[in-house]
Design an enzyme around this catalytic site. Structure first.
Site, PDB file in Angstrom:
ATOM      1  CB  ILE A 115      -0.945   0.013   1.231  1.00 37.27           C
ATOM      2  CG1 ILE A 115      -1.874  -1.197   1.207  1.00 37.27           C
ATOM      3  CG2 ILE A 115      -1.741   1.317   1.284  1.00 37.27           C
ATOM      4  CD1 ILE A 115      -2.689  -1.387   2.472  1.00 37.27           C
ATOM      5  NE  ARG A 191      -8.561 -15.152  11.273  1.00 37.76           N
ATOM      6  CZ  ARG A 191      -9.850 -15.178  11.569  1.00 37.76           C
ATOM      7  NH1 ARG A 191     -10.573 -14.093  11.461  1.00 37.76           N
ATOM      8  NH2 ARG A 191     -10.426 -16.275  11.971  1.00 37.76           N
ATOM      9  CG  ASP A 258     -15.036  -0.449   3.069  1.00 35.89           C
ATOM     10  OD1 ASP A 258     -14.693  -1.520   2.558  1.00 35.89           O
ATOM     11  OD2 ASP A 258     -14.555  -0.028   4.146  1.00 35.89           O
ATOM     12  CG  HIS A 286     -12.528  -2.130   6.633  1.00 35.43           C
ATOM     13  ND1 HIS A 286     -12.994  -1.924   5.363  1.00 35.43           N
ATOM     14  CD2 HIS A 286     -11.432  -2.916   6.489  1.00 35.43           C
ATOM     15  CE1 HIS A 286     -12.222  -2.534   4.491  1.00 35.43           C
ATOM     16  NE2 HIS A 286     -11.259  -3.149   5.159  1.00 35.43           N
TER      17      HIS A 286
HETATM   18  C1  LMR Z   1      -9.829  -4.723   1.781  1.00 36.04           C
HETATM   19  O1  LMR Z   1     -10.911  -4.235   2.132  1.00 36.04           O
HETATM   20  O2  LMR Z   1      -9.480  -4.806   0.609  1.00 36.04           O
HETATM   21  C2  LMR Z   1      -8.925  -5.285   2.822  1.00 36.04           C
HETATM   22  O3  LMR Z   1      -9.202  -4.728   4.054  1.00 36.04           O
HETATM   23  C3  LMR Z   1      -9.021  -6.757   2.823  1.00 36.04           C
HETATM   24  C4  LMR Z   1      -8.154  -7.408   3.842  1.00 36.04           C
HETATM   25  O4  LMR Z   1      -8.696  -8.119   4.691  1.00 36.04           O
HETATM   26  O5  LMR Z   1      -6.937  -7.223   3.798  1.00 36.04           O
END
Ligand code: LMR
Length: 446
Positions: A115, A191, A258, A286
């Site tokens: 990122i 995770r 989102d 989120h």
């Molecule tokens: C996303 O929304 O693309 C990420 O947060 C997904 C993630 O769990 O890494």
């Protein structure tokens, strides 16, 4: 949101890493000589953990017998700068000639991750803070990523961005966050297989507790914090609770990605370009319980339901598509979204530093105290915000609710509250009790 690097803790340092840092600094000396001849505008200041003062002393320019001319800066003025880095750093006179604004200090964690690899170059180019805003980038990585972080800094150097006046890298948040006016907290542990969500909350929570403490100790008193590392709502809450001297309102959990995803899906269904979609709120966490609000959203200024009459699509397909977009993307890419996350961080910052267009709003995960929607207090929850462009925001008051929207918001609220109980030991609110709902998932977990 998506995951980059796990930030190391200084206490984990070993003799081997001290040696590594020494080598690293030696390599910086060659940058010094290159920069002397070219008079580059970037200063690269390595930050070493406060806990390992030996390494820091050993790595001084003086011991490496730098030319005398490099040591003319007053060391009291800039305690962390080394030799020539001090000389190249202070270009204030030039700033004045160009009528640039005062340097802005931006700290980024997980700076060697995917990122950041998109975000840092946008920040350095002026795309985010504007063409008259010089910037200092303070990059936080982990012990493991230090070498990669050096590579990132080298690429930033090689990009010759006129606005990029300073780059510093390090693994100690207390060093890197010094005077930060923006802290973009991207680094978090992903995770892994077999890992319970409670474990993830605890591991990442500890990182954000530490970073909150560091921000509280050394950052600007009005630092704006955007938490990207997942689970970002709860991480933002932990960070905020560990930074009591920084206004709670300054902490954001990134849900702008989102919102962007929701806008794209509505535009696609309505057959319009996505700039025609406005007033989209993402409510809640989120995670896969997030609520993309089509009741208040507009297309070409009209309520979405007047343009898209397929209510079943809105309630089911649209909602689920936005909730699970991150997961679908991981299945395609084999990793979390990176470029679109970086773009949404840019959008989130710009929304705070430019006035929100009349009648519109943007989504951000913010502290719920005093919210007008009846959302539980003392959590971080995504809600509709407006800004007058000064870095601050107000919650939008006049939004509509119906049973569908209300019940979905309550579900996401229950999830955030459960996450909060799970990290009570990190927020100073007692003993953690983990009773996470079975279906609680990050967008990437499906
Ligand atoms: C996303 O929304 O693309 C990420 O947060 C997904 C993630 O769990 O890494």
């Amino acid at each position: 949101m998506a995951v980059a690097e796990l930030t190391g803790t200084p206490s984990l340092y070993t003799t081997r890493t001290t040696h590594h840092r020494y080598q690293y600094y030696s390599s910086q000396l060659s940058y010094v000589s290159t920069r002397l001849s070219n008079y580059r505008r970037i200063s690269l200041r390595p930050h070493y953990p406060r806990t390992n003062q030996n390494a820091r002393t050993r790595c001084s320019v003086k011991e490496a017998q730098a030319p005398v001319a490099l040591q003319t800066e007053d060391p009291k003025k800039k305690p962390e700068c080394y030799g020539v880095f001090c000389l190249t750093y202070d270009l204030k006179a030039e700033d004045e000639i160009k009528s640039w604004k005062k340097l802005v200090n931006v700290a980024v964690s997980g700076a060697a991750g995917m990122i950041s690899n998109h975000l840092l170059f946008k920040l350095a180019s002026g795309e985010v803070f504007g063409p008259d805003q010089p910037i200092a980038l303070k990059l936080l990585g982990s012990e493991r990523s230090l070498q990669a972080l050096e590579g990132v800094a080298m690429e930033l150097e090689d990009s010759l961005y006129p606005l990029l006046r300073e780059v510093s890298i390090g693994i100690d948040p207390y060093e890197v966050f010094q005077d930060a006016e923006w802290a973009l907290l991207i680094g978090a542990k992903p995770r892994g297989p077999g890992m319970e969500r409670a474990d993830l909350l605890d591991i990442n929570g500890q990182i954000f507790a530490e970073q909150g403490k560091a921000l509280n100790a050394v950052a600007s008193r009005n630092v704006k914090v955007v938490v990207v590392g997942n689970p970002c709502n709860t991480n933002a809450l932990i960070c905020m609770k560990n930074a009591p001297d920084i206004p709670a309102k300054n902490f954001h959990a990134l849900t702008r990605l989102d919102e962007n995803r929701a806008k794209c899906q509505l535009a696609l269904k309505a057959g319009v370009f996505y700039d025609k979609v406005s007033n989209v709120t993402i409510w809640g966490n989120h995670s896969t319980t997030q609520v993309p609000d089509f009741l208040n959203a507009r297309i070409n200024g009209l309520p979405v339901k007047e343009v898209i009459k397929d209510i079943k699509w809105l309630e089911q397909e649209f909602t689920e598509k936005v909730q699970k977009r991150g997961g679908v993307l991981i299945q395609k890419w084999g990793r979390s979204s990176a470029a679109s996350t970086a773009v949404s961080v840019v959008d989130a910052i710009k929304s705070l530093i430019t006035p929100t267009p009349e009648g519109d709003w943007f989504s951000s995960g913010v502290y719920t105290n005093g919210n007008p929607y009846g959302v539980a207090e003392n959590i971080v929850f995504s809600m509709p915000c407006r800004s007058n462009g000064d870095g601050d925001y107000e919650l939008v008051k006049d939004v509509n609710f119906d049973d569908f929207l209300h019940s979905r918001i309550k579900k996401s609220e229950a999830e955030v509250l459960a996450e909060k109980r799970c990290v009570a030991h990190l927020t100073g609110e007692g003993i953690a009790v983990c009773d996470l709902p079975g279906d609680t998932m990050l967008p990437g977990e499906m």
